[in-house]
Design an enzyme around this catalytic site. Structure first.
Site, PDB file in Angstrom:
ATOM      1  N   GLY A  70      29.035 -11.391 -17.132  1.00  0.00           N
ATOM      2  CA  GLY A  70      29.990 -11.505 -18.237  1.00  0.00           C
ATOM      3  C   GLY A  70      29.351 -11.234 -19.592  1.00  0.00           C
ATOM      4  O   GLY A  70      29.946 -10.582 -20.458  1.00  0.00           O
ATOM      5  N   THR A  71      28.134 -11.713 -19.789  1.00  0.00           N
ATOM      6  CA  THR A  71      27.465 -11.525 -21.082  1.00  0.00           C
ATOM      7  C   THR A  71      27.282 -10.042 -21.380  1.00  0.00           C
ATOM      8  O   THR A  71      27.608  -9.567 -22.478  1.00  0.00           O
ATOM      9  CB  THR A  71      26.089 -12.238 -21.063  1.00  0.00           C
ATOM     10  OG1 THR A  71      26.316 -13.638 -20.844  1.00  0.00           O
ATOM     11  CG2 THR A  71      25.334 -12.038 -22.359  1.00  0.00           C
ATOM     12  N   ASN A 149      36.213 -21.642 -21.676  1.00  0.00           N
ATOM     13  CA  ASN A 149      35.276 -22.195 -20.698  1.00  0.00           C
ATOM     14  C   ASN A 149      35.094 -23.701 -20.819  1.00  0.00           C
ATOM     15  O   ASN A 149      34.760 -24.371 -19.858  1.00  0.00           O
ATOM     16  CB  ASN A 149      33.915 -21.495 -20.805  1.00  0.00           C
ATOM     17  CG  ASN A 149      33.435 -21.330 -22.227  1.00  0.00           C
ATOM     18  OD1 ASN A 149      34.106 -20.725 -23.054  1.00  0.00           O
ATOM     19  ND2 ASN A 149      32.275 -21.875 -22.525  1.00  0.00           N
ATOM     20  N   GLN A 177      36.428 -16.927 -17.240  1.00  0.00           N
ATOM     21  CA  GLN A 177      36.831 -18.234 -16.711  1.00  0.00           C
ATOM     22  C   GLN A 177      38.248 -18.240 -16.132  1.00  0.00           C
ATOM     23  O   GLN A 177      38.693 -19.262 -15.625  1.00  0.00           O
ATOM     24  CB  GLN A 177      36.729 -19.312 -17.797  1.00  0.00           C
ATOM     25  CG  GLN A 177      35.294 -19.619 -18.210  1.00  0.00           C
ATOM     26  CD  GLN A 177      34.461 -20.276 -17.109  1.00  0.00           C
ATOM     27  OE1 GLN A 177      34.966 -20.685 -16.060  1.00  0.00           O
ATOM     28  NE2 GLN A 177      33.165 -20.379 -17.337  1.00  0.00           N
ATOM     29  N   SER A 197      32.880 -11.995 -14.323  1.00  0.00           N
ATOM     30  CA  SER A 197      31.563 -12.370 -13.815  1.00  0.00           C
ATOM     31  C   SER A 197      31.714 -12.927 -12.407  1.00  0.00           C
ATOM     32  O   SER A 197      32.528 -13.816 -12.166  1.00  0.00           O
ATOM     33  CB  SER A 197      30.959 -13.439 -14.739  1.00  0.00           C
ATOM     34  OG  SER A 197      29.735 -13.870 -14.218  1.00  0.00           O
ATOM     35  N   HIS A 199      29.676 -14.783 -10.508  1.00  0.00           N
ATOM     36  CA  HIS A 199      29.204 -16.125 -10.120  1.00  0.00           C
ATOM     37  C   HIS A 199      30.153 -17.244 -10.540  1.00  0.00           C
ATOM     38  O   HIS A 199      29.943 -18.401 -10.184  1.00  0.00           O
ATOM     39  CB  HIS A 199      27.777 -16.379 -10.609  1.00  0.00           C
ATOM     40  CG  HIS A 199      27.626 -16.686 -12.065  1.00  0.00           C
ATOM     41  ND1 HIS A 199      27.411 -17.949 -12.541  1.00  0.00           N
ATOM     42  CD2 HIS A 199      27.647 -15.884 -13.151  1.00  0.00           C
ATOM     43  CE1 HIS A 199      27.284 -17.903 -13.864  1.00  0.00           C
ATOM     44  NE2 HIS A 199      27.428 -16.661 -14.259  1.00  0.00           N
ATOM     45  N   THR A 235      19.527   1.381 -11.512  1.00  0.00           N
ATOM     46  CA  THR A 235      19.816   1.354 -10.071  1.00  0.00           C
ATOM     47  C   THR A 235      20.736   0.189  -9.750  1.00  0.00           C
ATOM     48  O   THR A 235      20.499  -0.934 -10.195  1.00  0.00           O
ATOM     49  CB  THR A 235      18.489   1.246  -9.276  1.00  0.00           C
ATOM     50  OG1 THR A 235      17.686   2.368  -9.645  1.00  0.00           O
ATOM     51  CG2 THR A 235      18.728   1.251  -7.784  1.00  0.00           C
ATOM     52  N   CYS A 325      22.375 -28.019 -25.729  1.00  0.00           N
ATOM     53  CA  CYS A 325      21.036 -28.386 -26.169  1.00  0.00           C
ATOM     54  C   CYS A 325      20.209 -27.111 -26.272  1.00  0.00           C
ATOM     55  O   CYS A 325      19.998 -26.433 -25.283  1.00  0.00           O
ATOM     56  CB  CYS A 325      20.436 -29.343 -25.143  1.00  0.00           C
ATOM     57  SG  CYS A 325      19.086 -30.271 -25.848  1.00  0.00           S
TER      58      CYS A 325
END
Ligand code: PLP
Length: 380
Positions: A70-71, A149, A177, A197, A199, A235, A325
């Site tokens: 996604g990024t 998200n 999301q 994305s 994952h 690739t 954080c």
């Protein structure tokens, strides 16, 4: 363990894992090779593209490019638009986007672009009037996420796409999301660009999709070889692509099954209602807005989110906090601040995100343990 952090990443089911395995061993060819040991992988890639395309309702003529996630898709789309339309120096986004859009917008701002950030109300809903009035003749792109998200709040994407169509402005939606949680069909809801994305929908990490509507100009972010028609050099990650395809087929079945979707939403509502009944002084962020069925961001007043997360983790419950954080300092959630919560409340937020694998027993377990942890923390 009770894993309720599915907006961070998801479980990889055996169907996906098994489909990927040959590409780590005997099927190690390079799809760009002339010989058939490699080039036969092109068929796998085409069929994977069809699977992912079906999940988002793409037209076969649209451009679907595999990326690293996604990024990368978000970065590629924003930088492509400014490259292709150098005379349009204005971009519309929102105050609640993921950092992979927000940071690019900040970078473009430093380069002299004007960025309009559409605000949200207390429930996390976009101010549509503000948005409409922000569109200008030099607007290069509108980039607004499909679902948030942190809170799960859905954007009114159908209305936004209607407006951008009428005004002739390009529209990108970060759907990372939303995909696999609600039905998305880019043929019915005409976005020009979409980011996905794997994952986040029970696929592998490091693979995503960049959707570009047919005929919309695109300049690649990653230059090099001629892979993927020159739209993304490098690739191809065959194991990832094949896993993404299987995960997409499974996600498509899930979102088409109203009963299963309702079941997930029911569990999420049970969690919220159960906590509201058992714990005092809590607020559900975005409760009054339309949300994806798996996400609940809850502010436990008079607690420290980080300490609560640690106690939850010790008790085997895994979720996320409202603050991030970075380099030893805790940053309040920009999403909660944009909704009008203060820093203390942002620091007291816990995000629970369910998946289609979440069970009622797990939710019952959370409802039993959470009240004890919160009262223990409040008494310290
Ligand atoms: N966009 C949104 C809304 C997200 O939630 C995330 C990840 O949390 C991303 C983009 C980034 O996706 P990836 O982890 O595939 O780079």
């Amino acid at each position: 363990m009770i894993y309720l952090d599915n907006n961070a990443t998801t479980y990889l089911p055996p169907e996906v894992r098994e489909a990927m395995m040959p590409y780590f061993s005997e099927e190690y060819g390079n799809a760009a090779s002339v010989h058939t040991f490699g080039s036969r992988l092109m068929n796998q890639m085409d069929s994977a593209r069809e699977s992912v395309g079906r999940l988002i309702g793409a037209d076969p003529k649209d451009d679907l490019t595999f990326t690293s996630g996604g990024t990368e898709s978000n970065n590629a789309i924003l930088y492509s638009v400014v490259k292709k339309f150098p005379n349009r120096r204005h971009i519309i986004t929102s105050t609640v986007e993921h950092s992979s859009v927000a940071k690019v917008a900040e970078d473009l701002e430093k380069q002299g672009y004007e960025i309009t950030r559409v605000p949200v109300d207390r429930e996390g809903r976009l101010d549509l009037n503000f948005f409409k009035n922000s569109i200008r003749s030099d607007t290069a792109l509108v980039t607004l996420m499909w679902a948030n998200n942190e809170t799960g709040v859905l954007s009114p994407v159908a209305e936004i796409s209607k407006i951008t169509r009428q005004k002739g402005v390009l529209f990108h939606s970060d759907a990372v999301q939303a995909i696999g949680k609600v039905k998305i069909n880019v043929s019915e809801t005409p976005v020009d660009f979409l980011s996905v994305s794997a994952h986040k929908l029970h696929g592998p990490k490091g693979i995503g999709l960049l959707y570009v509507r047919k005929g919309v100009p695109f300049a690649p972010l990653i230059l090099g070889g001629a892979q993927q028609n020159g739209r993304r050099a490098g690739t191809e990650n065959m194991a990832g692509i094949v896993g993404f395809a299987v995960a997409s087929d499974m996600a498509q079945k899930f979102v088409a099954d109203v009963k299963k979707l309702e079941q997930e939403e029911k569990l999420c509502r049970k969690l919220e209602e159960g906590l509201l009944n058992r714990v005092s002084d809590i607020t559900i962020a975005g409760q009054g807005a339309q949300r994806i069925p798996n996400t609940s961001q809850i502010i436990f007043e008079q607690t420290e989110g980080e300490a609560l997360l640690q106690m939850m983790s010790d008790a085997g419950i895994y979720a996320s906090g409202g603050s991030t954080c970075t380099a030893g300092t805790t940053q309040p959630s920009h999403v909660l601040l944009a909704m009008g919560f203060n820093e203390k409340q942002s620091g007291a937020a816990i995000r629970f995100s369910l998946s289609r694998y979440t069970t009622e027993d797990e939710i019952n377990g959370v409802l039993e343990i959470m009240p004890k942890l919160v009262s223990k923390l409040r008494s310290i």
